[in-house]
Write an enzyme that holds these catalytic residues in place. Structure first.
Site, PDB file in Angstrom:
ATOM      1  N   ASP A  92      90.904 -51.833 155.062  1.00 58.90           N
ATOM      2  CA  ASP A  92      91.821 -52.530 154.166  1.00 58.90           C
ATOM      3  C   ASP A  92      91.879 -54.027 154.415  1.00 58.90           C
ATOM      4  O   ASP A  92      92.249 -54.786 153.545  1.00 58.90           O
ATOM      5  CB  ASP A  92      93.216 -51.918 154.244  1.00 58.90           C
ATOM      6  CG  ASP A  92      93.746 -51.889 155.669  1.00 58.90           C
ATOM      7  OD1 ASP A  92      93.038 -52.370 156.580  1.00 58.90           O
ATOM      8  OD2 ASP A  92      94.864 -51.382 155.868  1.00 58.90           O
ATOM      9  N   ASP A 141      87.424 -56.289 157.434  1.00 63.05           N
ATOM     10  CA  ASP A 141      86.648 -55.072 157.188  1.00 63.05           C
ATOM     11  C   ASP A 141      85.617 -55.277 156.078  1.00 63.05           C
ATOM     12  O   ASP A 141      84.717 -54.456 155.902  1.00 63.05           O
ATOM     13  CB  ASP A 141      87.561 -53.920 156.748  1.00 63.05           C
ATOM     14  CG  ASP A 141      88.433 -53.420 157.885  1.00 63.05           C
ATOM     15  OD1 ASP A 141      87.957 -53.486 159.039  1.00 63.05           O
ATOM     16  OD2 ASP A 141      89.556 -52.976 157.624  1.00 63.05           O
ATOM     17  N   THR A 150     108.276 -64.759 178.579  1.00 64.08           N
ATOM     18  CA  THR A 150     108.857 -63.947 179.658  1.00 64.08           C
ATOM     19  C   THR A 150     108.286 -62.531 179.652  1.00 64.08           C
ATOM     20  O   THR A 150     108.222 -61.878 180.677  1.00 64.08           O
ATOM     21  CB  THR A 150     110.383 -63.852 179.504  1.00 64.08           C
ATOM     22  OG1 THR A 150     110.652 -63.267 178.231  1.00 64.08           O
ATOM     23  CG2 THR A 150     111.012 -65.226 179.566  1.00 64.08           C
ATOM     24  N   ARG A 151     107.882 -62.046 178.493  1.00 64.27           N
ATOM     25  CA  ARG A 151     107.387 -60.685 178.278  1.00 64.27           C
ATOM     26  C   ARG A 151     108.377 -59.655 178.838  1.00 64.27           C
ATOM     27  O   ARG A 151     108.027 -58.695 179.494  1.00 64.27           O
ATOM     28  CB  ARG A 151     105.996 -60.503 178.902  1.00 64.27           C
ATOM     29  CG  ARG A 151     104.953 -61.349 178.153  1.00 64.27           C
ATOM     30  CD  ARG A 151     103.570 -61.113 178.647  1.00 64.27           C
ATOM     31  NE  ARG A 151     103.460 -61.521 180.035  1.00 64.27           N
ATOM     32  CZ  ARG A 151     102.781 -60.844 180.946  1.00 64.27           C
ATOM     33  NH1 ARG A 151     102.183 -59.738 180.636  1.00 64.27           N
ATOM     34  NH2 ARG A 151     102.711 -61.287 182.191  1.00 64.27           N
ATOM     35  N   ALA A 176     107.336 -64.052 174.192  1.00 60.35           N
ATOM     36  CA  ALA A 176     105.955 -63.975 174.664  1.00 60.35           C
ATOM     37  C   ALA A 176     105.802 -64.609 176.041  1.00 60.35           C
ATOM     38  O   ALA A 176     104.904 -64.248 176.794  1.00 60.35           O
ATOM     39  CB  ALA A 176     105.026 -64.663 173.675  1.00 60.35           C
ATOM     40  N   SER A 194     112.600 -58.017 178.067  1.00 60.27           N
ATOM     41  CA  SER A 194     113.806 -58.025 177.244  1.00 60.27           C
ATOM     42  C   SER A 194     114.855 -57.157 177.930  1.00 60.27           C
ATOM     43  O   SER A 194     114.547 -56.445 178.890  1.00 60.27           O
ATOM     44  CB  SER A 194     113.498 -57.481 175.844  1.00 60.27           C
ATOM     45  OG  SER A 194     113.164 -56.114 175.920  1.00 60.27           O
ATOM     46  N   LYS A 200     113.619 -54.515 180.732  1.00 62.60           N
ATOM     47  CA  LYS A 200     112.398 -53.725 180.599  1.00 62.60           C
ATOM     48  C   LYS A 200     111.298 -54.672 180.110  1.00 62.60           C
ATOM     49  O   LYS A 200     111.591 -55.690 179.468  1.00 62.60           O
ATOM     50  CB  LYS A 200     112.584 -52.555 179.629  1.00 62.60           C
ATOM     51  CG  LYS A 200     112.746 -52.956 178.160  1.00 62.60           C
ATOM     52  CD  LYS A 200     112.821 -51.709 177.310  1.00 62.60           C
ATOM     53  CE  LYS A 200     112.494 -51.897 175.841  1.00 62.60           C
ATOM     54  NZ  LYS A 200     113.114 -52.950 175.085  1.00 62.60           N
ATOM     55  N   GLU A 215     108.718 -49.815 169.106  1.00 62.24           N
ATOM     56  CA  GLU A 215     108.715 -49.315 170.486  1.00 62.24           C
ATOM     57  C   GLU A 215     110.131 -49.084 170.971  1.00 62.24           C
ATOM     58  O   GLU A 215     110.446 -48.043 171.537  1.00 62.24           O
ATOM     59  CB  GLU A 215     108.004 -50.315 171.406  1.00 62.24           C
ATOM     60  CG  GLU A 215     106.520 -50.427 171.116  1.00 62.24           C
ATOM     61  CD  GLU A 215     105.875 -51.583 171.863  1.00 62.24           C
ATOM     62  OE1 GLU A 215     106.536 -52.197 172.709  1.00 62.24           O
ATOM     63  OE2 GLU A 215     104.699 -51.861 171.579  1.00 62.24           O
ATOM     64  N   ASP A 238      89.233 -46.756 160.989  1.00 60.84           N
ATOM     65  CA  ASP A 238      90.052 -47.638 161.787  1.00 60.84           C
ATOM     66  C   ASP A 238      91.068 -46.791 162.536  1.00 60.84           C
ATOM     67  O   ASP A 238      91.617 -45.856 161.974  1.00 60.84           O
ATOM     68  CB  ASP A 238      90.798 -48.583 160.840  1.00 60.84           C
ATOM     69  CG  ASP A 238      90.594 -50.014 161.254  1.00 60.84           C
ATOM     70  OD1 ASP A 238      89.792 -50.237 162.174  1.00 60.84           O
ATOM     71  OD2 ASP A 238      91.230 -50.884 160.646  1.00 60.84           O
TER      72      ASP A 238
END
Lengths: 683, 569
Positions: free
Chosen positions: A519, A523, A382-383, A380, A385, A396, A349, A308
């Site tokens: 895991d 899978d 406006t995507r 979600a 911040s 951004k 991020e 993975d």
């Protein structure tokens, strides 16, 4: 690494019980599982009877007595090797058993009522599947199960040896709990999924103890070869009586017995089971539990490894790697702006942007005063911040969302901006646009960061002849970029569980053996289909059930060690078989001239070792044959070292050591023993 | 040893190797059913046979079906031949009026020819009618060889195919081996032999007046044709009692070369065909190398031992420069006698152009050992290939583990089932050879046949059972084998050596053919390199030869040391 790794095989705690077990294992009913050593025991018994007869007759009793003694030693050394190999596991199993005894369960009386915690206390052994139990602080988990409610930190060191507690919660990939582990904060409601006696710990104990140890397919095939060789030499020795009679020599049963035992492959026969047990034990010390020896053997044969991407090859989070300003904007200004925008962003991020700005541009984290500052959280819809601070409105987010924010579109955004966005996308990264008020500042390059050192691990696998295949849900462009950076041989992009399964099947039809690490519940089908399925201990119950190995450390690249151990077991068997068979040449040269010295003194020319007398020659061969088992116990337990240098190089090296070595060593060994026997004058 | 001697050995072997590739490619085509050189001529004949016998070429057999076909066909051949030999006095083409054979001799001879052994307890020119020779023995010379080829091809397909149970159709393989391979080659070689002066006649004998004016009866018959298939089918049963030492069977040095090339090339080419069919010519060459290296070493050992001669003869004044020439033809000399002896025993042929019993002790040890190694150098037609593959499987199993993978040969995993049958096959030779030898060495009915007491007598018995079980057919001389005990037990030894080996081989094929063919990687044990060649030689010597060491020590080895000490037998 768990504590059990520190038990040395040479410690008295292992050796003393092993001595006792070695004697108990002489029971012929047990020994018949090992035909070569069983034959040796029968022969030893026969010679002992002859010795007793000789005692009465007074003829050569010293000789037959010593031969009998060393034949018994041959058998004992073999059983001792097995006992030592089992010893470490036994000690470990004892400690697991201690932890398991006296487990009690708080069985919920009304599991369907969410707030009703009424429960009865029962012994864990009387739990049934689908019972729901309550586990509170300091309670031990009464059995294997799945969390249905609650979040708690759990100490799993009893199983994994890892002292840092882990989080277990309902739903998702962290819902599986293991019996014997301890809740150290909060509480959990757990639905029992395994019958008492078949839990993970039970299986682990059985496995470690070797009680239920089944011979692996290759071990069975090798046993057949060894039994066949034993029969061949039995024929050669029995018929020799007739041939000798023709030649005017009446061979005694004692010398024929000695010849037989030295010719049959006692070395590998005596060490065969020890090699297998030690291999499984080595696996356990690497914190991997295999549910069958078959899987460990298959691991040595793996051709293709499916991994993975997320969490295995990459860190699993995208991280900022560079800031690309548009024309007229200073790189440092961009860094500062985006630093502000990310201050309140607690995602990985966001934190990586802060870290990059601080490390590469020497910026310090500004102190934000509460008055007039507004943080714009990511959503979600406006995507986007950002932050409104000191009159600045910094944002951004996704490229199109930010362009909309500043009132531009792709055609008006400027060539430089578009070029940066495109090149980031092409390299498999994610572009993050940055703007202040109505001005576009630049782009942040978010990148899936490949774990350091992973490329070398894959190179090592390639040298072993194993292809690595990365499985990811990313689009093909992103996947290709990461694949080339990580150095995998192939990748499977936008993979669904069905596609993974299909890929494995296709490879298997092409004659390849597949190993797979996983895991998640999705899978599980692929883990079950793969020849070697390694599930992470941290994974879901479904994944753990589907795989045939569980990695307690939850480290996906552990497969390299598993493959190495699989190969080591096979190599050790091959090396000792070759050694054992090559030994026979020298034994002939010791014994044949000795047998016929009276009738044909001319055959003395074959006595190239210059052994003192026929009796010392025969006794020396028997003693050497017994001692070589003891001498090779450490090798059997440690295993022949595997080097990823390609099969041809590996074979020539091992053939030289164990083939040629096996040819020469006994000439020297028997001569030395003969010198000692002569010096001591024991015959 | 001399340079011209070695040069001859080299030329014959090189000429053989030159034939290996074209012949191998041709055979690969024949057995994969591809169109080949002779299809236009023989295709209709082949289809005619199938139509006549009701064979459906598209209906293939599993290993059990194939084995039943082999056994049924061989049993029928055995019964027919036995009846023919017993009743030859009642049958036509018996110009000398020979009587029918005794039950034990007929049993022994029938077993001998059905198993491709061609052990001859009788003298051909004084026992067999032309009908028995041509319709009885020669027919078996063809079909017993073809049976061996068929089984080898069935095993080959086990490596080529995967995931199926069918190994091919025995009747088709048998027909093709006879029609496309043995018959055309036999015609060519027979014509060459006639050109070299071998007689080909249906007359029994003719009378000649010698230089001294005496009348001498000289036996003759269909020698050239018999000789051709004797070599091509690695049968070895000569028309005359002294086999290829007889001037009519092997008149010149050139006919001797052709003899050796004819017997060696088909077996070696089959190994090449195996490589071609499994898709690795290198694999074919690797196996051929194993055979040829061991043959050259064996030839060298005989050549050296014979050149060295007998120190006892030197002591009484015989020129040591000649070496040991006892039992050899001067027109062949030591080099060509040594090569013939090594090839005929490495190959399960059994024809001789020199008397093996008259070789020096070490010189005699070599042919005996070459048979005991399992007739795989490169062995009888077909039987050599499958014997070699059994050893290859064992070699891969023992040493292949040392590369850290479960053993596989050409991508097929070698597991418990294959090991079981391989060990069964390997067990049969020592069991039969040493078992019967030990009984014969202590019992009166065994020892009474011995010509030379002492270690040489033991060698006589050991060689006889070795030759029988190995389906070789050559003899050490001396031993009076035409007795009920030897005829019967040698017959049993031949049958066990052939069929108790062949059935496990087919079982291995049946198991392998169902397995998937694993893809090769850098971690795979390479079986087409010099390393494997060396390993396989080691395994053949250790697993095939070591168990005979005690017996050999009491026969030729002790005889050698006793000879050095001044006593001969």
């Amino acid at each position: 690494m768990s504590t059990q790794a520190k038990i040395s095989i040479l410690s008295p705690a292992i050796l003393l019980p092993a001595l006792r077990d070695a004697v108990l294992k002489l029971d012929p009913r047990q020994l018949i599982r090992n035909p070569v050593i069983f034959v040796t025991e029968v022969v030893a018994l026969l010679v002992t009877v002859l010795f007793v007869q000789d005692l009465g007759g007074g003829l050569d009793a010293a000789f037959s007595g010593q031969i009998a003694l060393w034949l018994w030693f041959t058998v004992l050394f073999a059983t001792f090797a097995e006992a030592v190999a089992e010893g470490r596991g036994k000690a470990q199993a004892e400690s697991l058993k201690r932890g398991k005894s006296d487990l009690v369960a708080k069985k919920l009386l009304f599991p369907d009522q969410k707030d009703n915690r009424a429960c009865e206390v029962i012994p864990a052994t009387s739990l049934k599947i689908d019972d729901v139990v309550l586990v509170e602080v300091n309670d031990l988990m009464p059995g294997d199960g799945e969390v249905v409610e609650g979040v708690a930190s759990v100490n799993e060191s009893a199983i994994t040896g890892e002292s840092a507690p882990v989080i277990r919660e309902a739903g998702g990939d962290r819902s599986a709990v293991t019996g014997g582990t301890q809740v150290i904060s909060d509480w959990l409601k757990v639905r029992i999924t395994t019958k008492p006696g078949e839990t993970f710990v039970d299986r682990m104990i059985a496995l470690i103890e070797g009680a239920k140890r089944q011979k692996t397919p290759n071990e069975i095939a090798l046993s057949i070869l060894l039994s066949g060789l034993t029969l061949v030499f039995l024929v050669a020795v029995v018929t020799l009586y007739g041939l000798a009679a023709y030649s005017g020599t009446d061979l005694s049963a004692v010398v024929l017995a000695a010849l037989l035992v030295t010719l049959i492959p006692t070395t590998i026969g005596g060490l065969l089971s020890a090699i297998g047990i030690a291999g499984m034990d080595r696996l356990i010390r690497f914190n991997v539990i295999a549910t069958s020896g078959r899987a460990v053997e298959a691991a040595g044969d793996v051709d293709t490894l499916l991994l993975d991407k997320t969490g295995t090859i990459t860190f699993g989070n995208r991280m900022a790697s560079e800031f690309l300003p548009v024309a007229g904007v200073n790189e440092k200004d961009l860094a500062e702006a985006v630093l502000f925008a990310s201050l309140a962003d607690e995602t990985a991020e966001g934190r990586s942007i802060v870290a990059l700005a601080k490390s590469d541009f020497g910026l310090v984290e500004p102190i934000i005063l509460d008055n007039g500052t507004t943080f714009i959280p990511f959503s979600a819809q406006t995507r986007i911040s950002g932050i409104d601070v000191e009159g600045r409105r910094i944002r951004k987010g996704a490229v199109d969302a930010v362009l909309k924010f500043v009132g531009l579109d792709k055609s008006t955004a400027g060539a430089e901006f578009n070029k940066a966005v495109d090149s980031i996308a092409r390299s498999g990264g994610t572009p993050l646009a940055v703007a202040e008020a109505d001005r576009l500042l630049g782009v942040v390059h978010l990148k899936d960061v490949v774990k350091p050192g992973i490329k070398e691990r894959f190179a090592a696998l390639r040298a072993m002849g194993i292809r690595t295949v990365m499985v990811t849900g990313d689009n093909p462009v992103t996947a290709a970029a990461i694949a080339s950076e990580a150095g995998v041989d192939d990748f499977l992009a936008e993979a669904t569980p069905e596609q993974k399964l299909e890929y494995i099947r296709k490879e298997q039809v092409g004659g390849r053996l597949i190993a797979m690490c996983g895991d998640g519940t999705n899978d599980a089908p692929a883990l079950a289909q793969a020849d070697v399925g390694v599930a992470m201990q941290s994974g879901t119950q479904a994944a753990r059930e589907a795989g045939n190995m569980v990695d307690l450390d939850s480290s996906p690249t552990k497969l390299i060690e598993i493959v190495e151990i699989g190969k080591q077991i096979l190599m050790t068997r091959g090396a000792l078989t070759t050694f054992s068979i090559a030994n026979d040449v020298a034994k002939y040269f010791a014994i044949i001239p000795a047998l016929f010295l009276v009738t044909y003194p001319e055959l003395g020319a074959l006595n190239i070792m210059g052994l003192t007398s026929p009796q010392t020659a025969i006794l020396s061969a028997v003693i050497f044959n017994a001692l070589i088992i003891v001498a090779l116990i450490p090798l059997a337990l440690r295993g022949v070292k595997y080097r990823p240098v390609g099969a041809a190089a590996l074979l020539s090296r091992n053939l030289l050591i164990y083939g040629l070595g096996g040819l020469i060593a006994p000439f020297i060994g028997i001569k030395l023993v003969d010198m000692a026997v002569t010096a001591l004058g024991i015959i | 040893m001399s340079f011209p001697g070695w040069l001859q050995i080299a030329l014959v072997l090189i000429a053989t190797l030159a034939l290996v590739k074209p012949l191998g490619l041709y055979m690969a085509k024949v057995f994969t059913g591809e169109r080949n050189l002779l299809s236009p001529v023989l295709g209709p004949v082949e289809r005619g046979f199938y139509a006549l016998a009701g064979v459906r070429t598209d209906k293939e057999q599993t290993w059990l079906g194939y084995a039943m076909g082999v056994l049924l066909f061989s049993l029928t051949g055995f019964v027919v031949l036995y009846a023919m030999l017993r009743l030859q006095h009642l049958l036509p083409l018996n110009p000398q009026g020979f009587a029918g054979l005794s039950p034990d001799l007929a049993f022994n001879t029938a077993a001998s020819f059905v198993t491709n052994t061609n052990w001859q307890s009788y003298g051909g020119e004084t026992t067999m009618s032309h009908l028995s020779q041509m319709l009885g023995l020669t027919v078996q010379n063809f079909v017993s060889a073809a049976t061996g080829i068929a089984v080898a091809m069935a095993l080959t397909r086990a490596f080529v195919r995967s995931g199926v149970h069918e190994l091919g159709n025995f009747w088709v393989d048998l027909t093709r081996a006879t029609l496309y391979v043995l018959l055309p080659l036999a015609i060519i070689v027979a014509l060459a032999f006639v050109a070299m002066g071998l007689p080909q006649s249906l007359d029994a004998s003719f009378v000649a007046t010698t230089l001294e004016g005496a009348q001498q009866t000289i036996a003759t018959g269909p020698v050239a044709t018999q000789e051709a298939i004797k070599q091509l089918g690695t049968n070895g049963g000569g028309f005359f009692n002294v086999n290829a030492a007889h001037p009519f069977e092997n008149p010149t040095a050139f006919s001797n070369y052709l003899n050796i090339i004819a017997m060696l090339s088909v077996s070696a080419a089959l190994v090449y065909a195996f490589g071609q069919m499994v898709g690795s010519r290198r694999q074919g060459w690797a196996l051929i190398s194993v055979s040829f290296i061991m043959l050259v070493v064996g030839t060298g050992a005989i050549y050296w031992a014979e050149s060295y001669g007998n120190p006892l003869l030197t002591a009484v004044g015989v020129d040591p420069a000649m070496g040991n020439m006892e039992g050899k033809e001067v027109r062949f000399g030591q080099a060509m006698s040594a090569l013939y002896a090594a090839v005929t025993t490495g190959l399960s042929n059994g024809g001789v152009n020199a008397m093996h019993g008259s070789l020096t002790p070490l010189g005699g040890l070599v042919p005996m050992s070459l048979i005991q190694l399992g007739e795989v150098l490169p062995g009888g037609v077909g039987s050599g290939l499958y014997g070699l593959l059994v050893f290859a499987i064992l070699a891969v199993f023992v040493a292949g583990l040392m590369v850290g993978r479960t053993p596989e040969f050409l991508g097929k995993k070698v597991e418990a089932r294959e090991m079981k049958f391989a060990m069964l096959a390997v067990l049969i030779l020592p069991l039969v050879i040493l078992g019967f030898t030990a009984v014969s060495a202590v019992a009166e009915f065994g020892t009474s046949s011995i010509l030379t007491p002492g270690p040489h007598g033991l060698s006589e018995i050991l060689y006889a059972y070795t030759s029988a079980a190995g389906n070789n057919g050559s003899a050490f001389g001396g031993l009076t084998a035409n007795t009920p005990w030897y005829n019967t037990t040698l017959g049993i030894a031949m049958l066990l050596g052939r069929f108790a080996y062949l059935v496990p081989v087919l079982a291995i094929a049946g198991s392998l053919v169902a397995k998937p063919r694993a893809a090769a990687s850098t971690g795979t044990f390479p079986t087409d390199r010099p390393l494997f060649v060396g390993l396989l030689i080691g395994i053949i010597i250790i697993l095939g030869g070591l168990q005979f060491f005690p017996a050999l020590a009491l026969g030729p080895i002790v005889e050698h040391f006793v000879m050095l000490a001044g006593q001969s037998f």
